[in-house]
Design a protein around this motif. Structure first.
Motif, short mmCIF file in Angstrom:
data_model
loop_
_atom_site.label_atom_id
_atom_site.label_comp_id
_atom_site.label_asym_id
_atom_site.label_seq_id
_atom_site.Cartn_x
_atom_site.Cartn_y
_atom_site.Cartn_z
N PRO A 92 0.80 -1.23 0.00
CA PRO A 92 0.00 0.00 0.00
C PRO A 92 0.83 1.28 0.00
O PRO A 92 0.52 2.23 -0.72
CB PRO A 92 -0.86 -0.12 1.27
CG PRO A 92 -0.19 -1.16 2.10
CD PRO A 92 0.49 -2.08 1.16
N ALA A 93 1.90 1.32 0.81
CA ALA A 93 2.70 2.54 0.89
C ALA A 93 3.45 2.80 -0.40
O ALA A 93 3.44 3.92 -0.95
CB ALA A 93 3.67 2.44 2.06
N THR A 94 4.12 1.77 -0.93
CA THR A 94 4.91 1.97 -2.14
C THR A 94 4.04 2.11 -3.38
O THR A 94 4.44 2.75 -4.36
CB THR A 94 5.92 0.83 -2.32
OG1 THR A 94 5.25 -0.44 -2.19
CG2 THR A 94 7.03 0.92 -1.29
N ALA A 95 2.81 1.55 -3.35
CA ALA A 95 1.89 1.78 -4.47
C ALA A 95 1.49 3.25 -4.53
O ALA A 95 1.40 3.84 -5.62
CB ALA A 95 0.66 0.89 -4.33
N ALA A 96 1.28 3.86 -3.35
CA ALA A 96 0.96 5.29 -3.32
C ALA A 96 2.14 6.10 -3.83
O ALA A 96 1.97 7.08 -4.58
CB ALA A 96 0.59 5.71 -1.90
N MET A 97 3.35 5.71 -3.47
CA MET A 97 4.54 6.40 -3.96
C MET A 97 4.66 6.27 -5.47
O MET A 97 5.04 7.21 -6.18
CB MET A 97 5.79 5.84 -3.28
CG MET A 97 5.91 6.13 -1.81
SD MET A 97 7.40 5.39 -1.11
CE MET A 97 7.00 5.40 0.62
N GLU A 98 4.34 5.08 -5.98
CA GLU A 98 4.42 4.86 -7.43
C GLU A 98 3.45 5.78 -8.17
O GLU A 98 3.80 6.37 -9.20
CB GLU A 98 4.14 3.41 -7.78
CG GLU A 98 4.24 3.13 -9.27
CD GLU A 98 4.34 1.65 -9.60
OE1 GLU A 98 4.02 1.31 -10.76
OE2 GLU A 98 4.74 0.85 -8.73
N ARG A 99 2.24 5.92 -7.65
CA ARG A 99 1.29 6.83 -8.30
C ARG A 99 1.82 8.26 -8.29
O ARG A 99 1.64 9.00 -9.26
CB ARG A 99 -0.06 6.76 -7.58
CG ARG A 99 -0.81 5.45 -7.77
CD ARG A 99 -2.25 5.60 -7.33
NE ARG A 99 -2.95 4.33 -7.36
CZ ARG A 99 -3.09 3.52 -6.31
NH1 ARG A 99 -2.57 3.87 -5.14
NH2 ARG A 99 -3.72 2.37 -6.42
N GLU A 100 2.45 8.64 -7.21
CA GLU A 100 2.99 10.00 -7.11
C GLU A 100 4.11 10.24 -8.12
O GLU A 100 4.14 11.28 -8.79
CB GLU A 100 3.47 10.27 -5.69
CG GLU A 100 2.34 10.35 -4.66
CD GLU A 100 2.86 10.47 -3.25
OE1 GLU A 100 3.94 11.05 -3.04
OE2 GLU A 100 2.18 9.97 -2.31
N VAL A 101 5.05 9.31 -8.23
CA VAL A 101 6.16 9.52 -9.16
C VAL A 101 5.68 9.45 -10.60
O VAL A 101 6.19 10.18 -11.48
CB VAL A 101 7.32 8.53 -8.91
CG1 VAL A 101 7.89 8.73 -7.52
CG2 VAL A 101 6.91 7.09 -9.12
N ILE A 102 4.67 8.60 -10.87
CA ILE A 102 4.13 8.54 -12.22
C ILE A 102 3.45 9.86 -12.58
O ILE A 102 3.59 10.36 -13.71
CB ILE A 102 3.15 7.36 -12.36
CG1 ILE A 102 3.92 6.03 -12.42
CG2 ILE A 102 2.25 7.51 -13.59
CD1 ILE A 102 4.80 5.87 -13.64
N ALA A 103 2.75 10.46 -11.63
CA ALA A 103 2.11 11.75 -11.89
C ALA A 103 3.16 12.82 -12.19
O ALA A 103 2.95 13.68 -13.06
CB ALA A 103 1.26 12.16 -10.69
N ARG A 104 4.29 12.76 -11.50
CA ARG A 104 5.36 13.74 -11.75
C ARG A 104 5.99 13.52 -13.12
O ARG A 104 6.32 14.48 -13.83
CB ARG A 104 6.40 13.65 -10.65
CG ARG A 104 5.89 14.13 -9.31
CD ARG A 104 6.84 13.81 -8.18
NE ARG A 104 6.22 14.04 -6.88
CZ ARG A 104 6.65 13.55 -5.73
NH1 ARG A 104 7.73 12.78 -5.73
NH2 ARG A 104 6.03 13.81 -4.60
N LEU A 105 6.19 12.25 -13.50
CA LEU A 105 6.73 11.97 -14.83
C LEU A 105 5.76 12.43 -15.91
O LEU A 105 6.17 13.00 -16.93
CB LEU A 105 7.02 10.48 -14.98
CG LEU A 105 8.19 9.92 -14.17
CD1 LEU A 105 8.21 8.40 -14.24
CD2 LEU A 105 9.51 10.49 -14.67
#
Length: 454
Positions: A92-105
Motif C-alpha cells: 500500500p505505501a509503495t503503491a501510493a509512492m508509485e502513483r505519485e512519481v508517475i504523476a510527476r513523470l
C-alpha cells in the motif's frame, strides 16, 4: 550525504516498526553464522571486483553509472519490508509512492490525464506501449527508426505485429520523407519515435511527425527511455537541448522513460505512460486472491507484469523528493554531461588524431581516428578500446565501439576510403556530471592511444 549512516538508520527504524507487532524468533533454517556469512560475503566482494569502474569518470563506455545514494537508501529501506506493487494488498505505501512519481513523470512530459506505472525495464515499458498499440489498431504494422533500439523489432515479433524500419538522415534521426512514403504504401497503425537513440543520442523530429499523424491517422509512441529526462533542459540554450521535439511529446499517445538511466535509479526501474486512461481496458483481468483490500485501482490491473518490487518506487520517490523534476533539480545533474559532450566535440574538431562522427544532441559522442581506409578506422578503434581497458588503473580509460556503414560515414562527410562495407568507430556516453571536469583528459588520453596503435 553519509550513506552508511542513513543505511544503518533505515535498518534501525524498520526494525523498530516491525517490533511493534511483537517479537518472534527467526526460524533455525534461516540462521547463518557470522563466520560462514563472512566467508561467503568476502567471496562475493572479490567477485564483484570483476567489473569496470562504472562510478569513475574515466569510465565513458556504456550507459552505466551507480544510482544516487538517496536511491540506494530508499531501495534498501523498502527491501527490508519487500513490498509487491502488483496489488494494494502487497504494497500500500509503495503503491501510493508509485502513483505519485508517475504523476510527476506525466507532468514532466506535459501529459494531463494519463495512465501509467513503473516497469522493470524500458524493454517491458515499450512492450506495453506496443501491446496497447496492437489492441487499438489490430492488423496494422508499426514503424520505427532504423537506428531505434532493437527492442521494437523484438517486441513486435513477440506480439505478432509487422514491423517496418524507416531510414535515417545524416544525423541519425528518422527521415520523415521516408516515413511518409511508407505511410502511403503500407497499413501503419503506430509510429515509434525515439527521443535519444541509444547508439548516438539522436532525437527524432517528434514535432514534425505530428503533421504526418494528422494526415495519415497514425498513433505516435515516443521511446524516450534514454533521453526522456532531457526534457528538463530542453530550452535551446547553450548547454541545453532542442526544445521542439520534447515539447511535442505532450501531443503523442504514449511515452516510455527509464529512471534507471538519467533518473539516477538502480536497474529495474522503467516507466510507461499513456495519454488516454481508457486504454486500461486492455489490461482488464481478475484474480481469486488479490485486489480485495481496496476498491481503488490496483497497479497490477493496468500492467502486463505481475509481481514488481515496491522498493523501486520507494527509491525513485525519495530521489525525486531531493532532486525534483525541474531544471534546477534533476536538470542541474544533466547539464554537466551535456557540456562535457559539447566540449569534447570541440576538442575533437581541433584534434589531428580524432574527428567527431557527428555533433552530439545529448551526452553521447561518436568519434573516429583519422585514417584513410575504413579498415584502419576499424582496427585502430578496436585496439584503442582494448588498450584503454587493459592499461594500469591510473592510465585506463573505458570506451565503447559503434558499428557504422561506409555509407553512413560518407553521409556525414568523412573522407574515408570504403575498402570494406562497414566498421567500428569509438563511442562515449558522458552521463555522469563528473565527466565535465574530465572531458579534456579523456580526449587527450584517447589521442595518446590512437598515436600508439597507428
Amino acid at each position: 550525504m553519509d550513506l552508511k549512516h542513513w543505511l544503518a538508520h533505515g535498518i534501525d527504524e524498520i526494525g523498530k516498526w516491525e517490533a511493534e507487532y511483537g517479537g518472534f524468533a527467526a526460524h533455525p533454517a534461516l540462521e547463518v553464522g557470522d563466520g560462514e556469512f563472512g566467508a561467503a560475503f568476502g567471496e562475493l566482494l572479490d567477485r564483484l571486483r570483476d567489473n569496470y569502474p562504472f562510478a569513475h569518470p574515466r569510465y565513458a563506455g556504456q550507459m552505466l553509472k551507480p544510482p544516487h545514494p538517496a536511491a540506494v537508501a530508499g531501495q534498501l529501506a523498502a527491501m527490508l519490508i519487500n513490498p509487491n506493487n502488483h496489488a494494494l494488498d502487497g504494497g500500500p505505501a509503495t503503491a501510493a509512492m508509485e502513483r505519485e512519481v508517475i504523476a510527476r513523470l506525466a507532468a514532466m512530459f506535459g501529459f494531463g490525464t494519463h495512465l501509467g506505472h513503473l516497469t522493470t525495464s524500458g524493454t517491458i515499458a515499450n512492450l506495453e506501449a506496443l501491446f496497447v498499440a496492437r489492441e487499438l489498431r489490430p492488423g496494422t504494422a508499426i514503424a520505427y527508426s532504423a537506428d531505434a533500439h532493437y527492442t521494437h523489432a523484438r517486441m513486435a515479433h513477440l506480439l505478432g505485429v509487422p514491423a517496418r524500419p524507416v531510414a535515417t538522415d545524416a544525423a541519425g534521426r528518422m527521415d520523415l520523407d521516408a516515413l511518409e512514403s511508407l505511410l502511403r504504401q503500407e497499413n501503419i497503425g503506430t509510429v515509434v519515435l525515439t527521443a535519444g537513440t541509444t547508439g548516438l543520442g539522436a532525437i527524432d523530429p517528434v514535432h514534425e511527425a505530428l503533421e504526418l499523424r494528422d494526415r495519415y491517422g497514425v498513433r505516435l509512441h515516443v521511446d524516450a527511455a534514454y533521453g526522456g529526462f532531457f526534457t528538463l533542459i530542453a530550452d535551446d540554450g547553450p548547454d541545453g537541448v532542442t526544445a521542439a521535439p520534447y515539447t511535442a511529446i505532450a501531443a503523442c499517445d504514449s511515452v516510455v522513460v527509464d529512471p534507471h538511466k538519467h533518473g539516477l535509479q538502480p536497474y529495474g526501474c522503467g516507466a510507461v505512460l499513456h495519454a488516454d486512461p481508457s486504454v486500461g481496458r486492455f489490461y482488464r483481468h481478475d484474480s481469486p486472491y488479490t485486489y480485495f483490500t481496496s476498491d481503488e485501482l490496483h497497479l497490477g490491473e493496468i500492467s502486463l507484469e505481475c509481481s514488481r518490487a515496491g522498493a523501486a518506487a520507494a527509491a525513485l520517490w525519495l530521489t525525486m523528493r531531493l532532486l525534483p523534476l525541474t531544471a534546477d533539480g534533476l536538470g542541474a545533474v544533466l547539464r554537466p554531461g551535456r557540456r562535457a559532450a559539447l566540449r569534447w566535440h570541440e576538442l575533437l574538431t581541433e584534434s589531428g588524431l580524432l574527428v567527431p562522427y557527428q555533433r552530439p544532441e545529448l551526452d553521447i559522442l561518436g568519434y573516429l581516428p583519422r585514417a584513410e581506409r575504413l579498415s584502419d578506422v576499424d582496427r585502430i578503434s578496436a585496439e584503442v578500446l582494448e588498450k584503454g581497458m587493459s592499461a594500469e588503473p591510473g592510465d585506463s580509460v573505458f570506451l565503447a565501439t559503434y558499428g557504422v556503414s561506409a555509407e553512413a560515414l560518407a553521409a556525414r562527410g568523412h573522407p574515408v576510403r570504403a575498402d570494406r562495407p562497414g566498421g567500428r568507430i569509438l563511442r562515449s556516453v558522458l552521463m555522469k556530471p563528473e565527466h565535465e571536469q574530465w572531458s579534456e583528459w579523456l580526449c587527450g588520453r584517447i589521442g595518446e592511444l590512437v598515436r600508439d596503435v597507428r
